[in-house]
Design an enzyme around this catalytic site. Structure first.
Site, PDB file in Angstrom:
ATOM      1  N   ILE A 136       0.869  -1.168   0.000  1.00 33.32           N
ATOM      2  CA  ILE A 136       0.000   0.000   0.000  1.00 33.32           C
ATOM      3  C   ILE A 136       0.910   1.224   0.000  1.00 33.32           C
ATOM      4  O   ILE A 136       2.069   1.152   0.406  1.00 33.32           O
ATOM      5  CB  ILE A 136      -0.985   0.029   1.204  1.00 33.32           C
ATOM      6  CG1 ILE A 136      -0.247  -0.103   2.537  1.00 33.32           C
ATOM      7  CG2 ILE A 136      -2.034  -1.050   1.073  1.00 33.32           C
ATOM      8  CD1 ILE A 136      -1.181  -0.042   3.746  1.00 33.32           C
ATOM      9  N   ASP A 137       0.394   2.340  -0.504  1.00 36.46           N
ATOM     10  CA  ASP A 137       1.212   3.540  -0.671  1.00 36.46           C
ATOM     11  C   ASP A 137       1.732   4.075   0.659  1.00 36.46           C
ATOM     12  O   ASP A 137       1.147   3.824   1.717  1.00 36.46           O
ATOM     13  CB  ASP A 137       0.407   4.636  -1.372  1.00 36.46           C
ATOM     14  CG  ASP A 137      -0.007   4.244  -2.774  1.00 36.46           C
ATOM     15  OD1 ASP A 137       0.706   3.428  -3.383  1.00 36.46           O
ATOM     16  OD2 ASP A 137      -1.043   4.752  -3.250  1.00 36.46           O
ATOM     17  N   LYS A 138       2.778   4.857   0.566  1.00 29.59           N
ATOM     18  CA  LYS A 138       3.423   5.450   1.747  1.00 29.59           C
ATOM     19  C   LYS A 138       2.411   6.122   2.666  1.00 29.59           C
ATOM     20  O   LYS A 138       2.400   5.883   3.873  1.00 29.59           O
ATOM     21  CB  LYS A 138       4.489   6.456   1.310  1.00 29.59           C
ATOM     22  CG  LYS A 138       5.123   7.229   2.460  1.00 29.59           C
ATOM     23  CD  LYS A 138       6.113   8.271   1.957  1.00 29.59           C
ATOM     24  CE  LYS A 138       6.676   9.092   3.121  1.00 29.59           C
ATOM     25  NZ  LYS A 138       7.610  10.143   2.665  1.00 29.59           N
ATOM     26  N   ARG A 237      -7.045   5.546  -5.866  1.00 31.53           N
ATOM     27  CA  ARG A 237      -6.809   6.984  -6.017  1.00 31.53           C
ATOM     28  C   ARG A 237      -7.116   7.454  -7.441  1.00 31.53           C
ATOM     29  O   ARG A 237      -7.745   8.492  -7.656  1.00 31.53           O
ATOM     30  CB  ARG A 237      -5.365   7.312  -5.630  1.00 31.53           C
ATOM     31  CG  ARG A 237      -5.045   6.952  -4.181  1.00 31.53           C
ATOM     32  CD  ARG A 237      -3.558   6.920  -3.911  1.00 31.53           C
ATOM     33  NE  ARG A 237      -2.966   8.237  -4.008  1.00 31.53           N
ATOM     34  CZ  ARG A 237      -1.647   8.468  -3.970  1.00 31.53           C
ATOM     35  NH1 ARG A 237      -0.807   7.449  -3.858  1.00 31.53           N
ATOM     36  NH2 ARG A 237      -1.179   9.694  -4.045  1.00 31.53           N
TER      37      ARG A 237
END
Length: 304
Positions: A136-138, A237
């Protein structure tokens, strides 16, 4: 550079697929990266990985330069939700990068923390991503499953491929969504204007499906839950931006001027369901939204 001339048997083969036949043991994604970084030329010029090669085309190629990494074990606290001999389920905090990559070699990634806290990790993804099954993204918080051995890793990876691993997220988005349920089916590819971003690409993009359910509506925002059917980079997103409801606080895909002060996108992986690699029993894990998400959510509720 290595050089080869295309023969009849490869006429109209995609460039990336042809390159895989030349790069012993390398994947299609690796071949695409070789092409994207200009290390593969067709008749002396760079080309798209989808280019259909022709007889007598001259293909020149080279391997990518591999960074030598000495991954450090780092004493970073982890929120471990569950652990046994095969897997670890972790609630990743907002702001933590999952594994070292370009621009993130500072030693404060989830992998550095795992190396310190977990004795055994799978080797499927090499030394840079030991144990990492999915990411998962930062600036997205929430649940990840990590594999402690190769057998568990392969079993979990297959569930990702056949979409039997279920991942659900909360997102706070701009605007009021009128429909209760939305299925977003729009292929995702690289953004032609920014190589670090993704965009809807109906011609060359990979299939991407996100199911969106409205949880709560506010004056100017909507709290939604999103279930991934596929797992493309930045999928939720990009898809929410595509329907004109970008995620609050999203620095890449959100509004330029944000109403709330956020450290990143208000996106949280709250639910994870999969079949255990050894017991073969279904397991479901959940974790609450973090304090920053709740604070921004409360502000959205109280807007006059």
């Amino acid at each position: 550079m290595n050089k080869v001339v295309v023969t009849n048997e490869f006429e109209q083969t995609r460039l990336d697929a042809f390159l895989v036949t030349l790069l012993d043991g390398k994947s299609r994604s690796y071949a695409q990266k070789v092409i994207e970084e200009g290390k593969c030329l067709v008749n002396g010029k760079t080309s798209k990985h989808s280019y259909k090669i022709r007889v007598n085309d001259v293909i020149e190629y080279d391997l990518l330069e591999e960074k030598q990494l000495n991954l450090e074990k780092k004493d970073i606290s982890l929120d471990i939700i569950y652990q046994d001999e095969d897997i670890v389920v972790i609630n990743k905090p907002r702001g933590m990068v999952v594994h070292p990559s370009n621009g993130h070699y500072d030693g404060d990634t989830l992998v550095n923390a795992l190396l310190y806290s977990i004795k055994d990790l799978s080797s499927i993804n090499g030394v840079v991503r030991p144990g990492i099954v999915h990411r998962i993204d930062k600036n997205t918080s929430g649940l990840l499953v990590v594999a402690k051995n190769d057998t568990a890793h392969i079993f979990l990876q297959e569930q990702l491929k056949d979409h039997s691993m279920h991942r659900e997220y909360y997102a706070l988005v701009e605007g009021v969504i009128p429909h209760t349920d939305i299925k977003i089916d729009a292929p995702i590819g690289k953004d032609p204007k920014d190589r670090l971003k993704r965009a809807i690409d109906i011609y060359e993009g990979k299939d991407a499906v996100t199911h969106v359910h409205v949880e709560e509506r506010f004056k100017e925002h909507t709290l939604v839950s999103c279930r991934l059917e596929t797992g493309r980079t930045h999928q939720i997103r990009v898809h929410l931006r595509y329907i004109n409801h970008p995620i609050v606080g999203d620095p890449e895909y959100g509004k330029r001027h944000q109403k709330f002060s956020c450290s990143g996108q208000m996106l949280h992986a709250y639910k994870l369901t999969f079949i255990h690699p050894t017991t073969k029993k279904e397991m479901t894990f959940t974790c609450p939204r973090d304090s920053e998400f709740e604070c921004v959510l409360e502000q959205a509720r109280n807007l006059k």
